[in-house]
Design a protein around this motif. Sequence first.
Motif, short mmCIF file in Angstrom:
data_model
loop_
_atom_site.label_atom_id
_atom_site.label_comp_id
_atom_site.label_asym_id
_atom_site.label_seq_id
_atom_site.Cartn_x
_atom_site.Cartn_y
_atom_site.Cartn_z
N GLU A 197 2.04 15.73 -10.52
CA GLU A 197 0.90 16.64 -10.58
C GLU A 197 -0.25 16.04 -11.38
OE1 GLU A 197 4.13 17.64 -11.25
OE2 GLU A 197 4.37 18.50 -9.26
N GLU A 198 0.06 15.41 -12.51
CA GLU A 198 -0.99 14.77 -13.31
C GLU A 198 -1.67 13.65 -12.54
OE1 GLU A 198 0.87 13.45 -16.92
OE2 GLU A 198 0.82 15.44 -17.82
N ILE A 199 -0.89 12.90 -11.78
CA ILE A 199 -1.46 11.80 -10.98
C ILE A 199 -2.39 12.36 -9.92
CG2 ILE A 199 -0.91 9.96 -9.34
CD1 ILE A 199 1.80 9.68 -10.87
N LEU A 200 -1.94 13.38 -9.20
CA LEU A 200 -2.73 13.95 -8.11
C LEU A 200 -3.98 14.66 -8.62
CD1 LEU A 200 0.16 15.40 -5.94
CD2 LEU A 200 -1.04 13.22 -5.64
N GLU A 201 -3.93 15.21 -9.83
CA GLU A 201 -5.04 15.98 -10.38
C GLU A 201 -6.04 15.14 -11.17
OE1 GLU A 201 -3.18 19.13 -12.56
OE2 GLU A 201 -2.47 20.11 -10.73
N ASN A 202 -5.76 13.85 -11.35
CA ASN A 202 -6.70 13.03 -12.14
C ASN A 202 -8.05 13.00 -11.43
OD1 ASN A 202 -7.58 10.02 -11.44
ND2 ASN A 202 -5.69 10.46 -10.31
N ASP A 203 -9.11 13.02 -12.21
CA ASP A 203 -10.47 13.09 -11.67
C ASP A 203 -11.09 11.73 -11.40
OD1 ASP A 203 -10.46 15.86 -11.77
OD2 ASP A 203 -11.24 15.90 -13.82
N GLU A 204 -10.49 10.69 -11.95
CA GLU A 204 -11.10 9.36 -11.87
C GLU A 204 -10.80 8.64 -10.56
OE1 GLU A 204 -10.62 5.33 -14.37
OE2 GLU A 204 -11.02 7.15 -15.52
N THR A 205 -9.56 8.73 -10.09
CA THR A 205 -9.15 7.99 -8.89
C THR A 205 -8.55 8.95 -7.87
OG1 THR A 205 -8.62 6.09 -10.28
CG2 THR A 205 -7.73 6.09 -8.05
N GLU A 209 0.84 -1.19 0.00
CA GLU A 209 0.00 0.00 0.00
C GLU A 209 0.88 1.25 0.00
OE1 GLU A 209 -4.44 0.17 1.81
OE2 GLU A 209 -2.82 0.13 3.24
N ILE A 210 0.61 2.16 -0.92
CA ILE A 210 1.36 3.41 -1.03
C ILE A 210 0.51 4.57 -0.53
CG2 ILE A 210 2.49 5.03 -2.61
CD1 ILE A 210 4.04 2.40 -2.26
N CYS A 211 -0.71 4.69 -1.05
CA CYS A 211 -1.64 5.73 -0.60
C CYS A 211 -2.60 5.06 0.39
CB CYS A 211 -2.39 6.34 -1.78
SG CYS A 211 -3.53 7.66 -1.31
N VAL A 212 -2.21 5.08 1.65
CA VAL A 212 -2.96 4.37 2.69
C VAL A 212 -4.36 4.96 2.86
CG1 VAL A 212 -2.98 3.78 5.15
CG2 VAL A 212 -0.86 3.64 3.85
N ILE A 226 -6.28 10.17 -5.18
CA ILE A 226 -4.98 9.67 -4.72
C ILE A 226 -4.18 10.82 -4.13
CG2 ILE A 226 -4.03 9.91 -7.05
CD1 ILE A 226 -2.18 7.56 -6.40
N GLY A 227 -3.60 10.58 -2.97
CA GLY A 227 -2.75 11.57 -2.33
C GLY A 227 -3.46 12.84 -1.94
N ASP A 228 -4.76 12.76 -1.70
CA ASP A 228 -5.55 13.97 -1.44
C ASP A 228 -5.93 14.16 0.03
OD1 ASP A 228 -7.21 11.76 -1.48
OD2 ASP A 228 -8.91 12.86 -2.32
N LYS A 229 -5.46 13.28 0.89
CA LYS A 229 -5.83 13.39 2.30
C LYS A 229 -4.61 13.75 3.15
CE LYS A 229 -9.93 10.50 1.98
NZ LYS A 229 -9.95 10.10 0.58
N CYS A 230 -3.87 12.79 3.62
CA CYS A 230 -2.74 13.09 4.51
C CYS A 230 -1.50 13.56 3.74
CB CYS A 230 -2.40 11.90 5.39
SG CYS A 230 -1.40 10.62 4.59
N GLU A 231 -1.42 13.23 2.47
CA GLU A 231 -0.37 13.65 1.55
C GLU A 231 1.02 13.07 1.86
OE1 GLU A 231 -0.49 17.89 0.97
OE2 GLU A 231 -2.59 17.83 0.37
N ALA A 232 1.13 12.14 2.80
CA ALA A 232 2.42 11.53 3.11
C ALA A 232 2.98 10.76 1.91
CB ALA A 232 2.31 10.59 4.31
N CYS A 233 2.10 10.25 1.06
CA CYS A 233 2.53 9.46 -0.09
C CYS A 233 3.17 10.32 -1.19
CB CYS A 233 1.39 8.64 -0.66
SG CYS A 233 -0.05 9.61 -1.14
N HIS A 234 3.18 11.63 -1.02
CA HIS A 234 3.82 12.51 -2.00
C HIS A 234 5.33 12.47 -1.87
CE1 HIS A 234 0.14 15.37 -2.54
NE2 HIS A 234 -0.24 14.13 -2.29
#
Length: 74
Positions: free
Chosen positions: A33-41, A8-11, A43-51
């Motif tokens: 940035e493209e990964i974080l901004e994708n609208d479908e899934t 697990e990467i994005c817990v 990812i990395g939008d809560k605690c952001e430690a996975c960044h």
Amino acid sequence: MNIEPDTEICVCNSLSVADIAKLIKEKNLKTLEEILENDETPIGDKCEACHDEGYHNDGLNIPMVLSMVQSGRL
């Protein structure tokens, strides 16, 4: 370093190495940035430690998965 696909990467969103690699490949994403901004899934939008440092401060993060996909290791 050998990383298992189910690691697990994005817990916060329960996303594994395999999940993130699949997203990167399917959407042809090239940057963090493209990964974080994708609208479908989400990812990395809560605690952001996975960044950067990883959820467990182990260095397992989204940029590492992106690099592994880009280098053909995933």
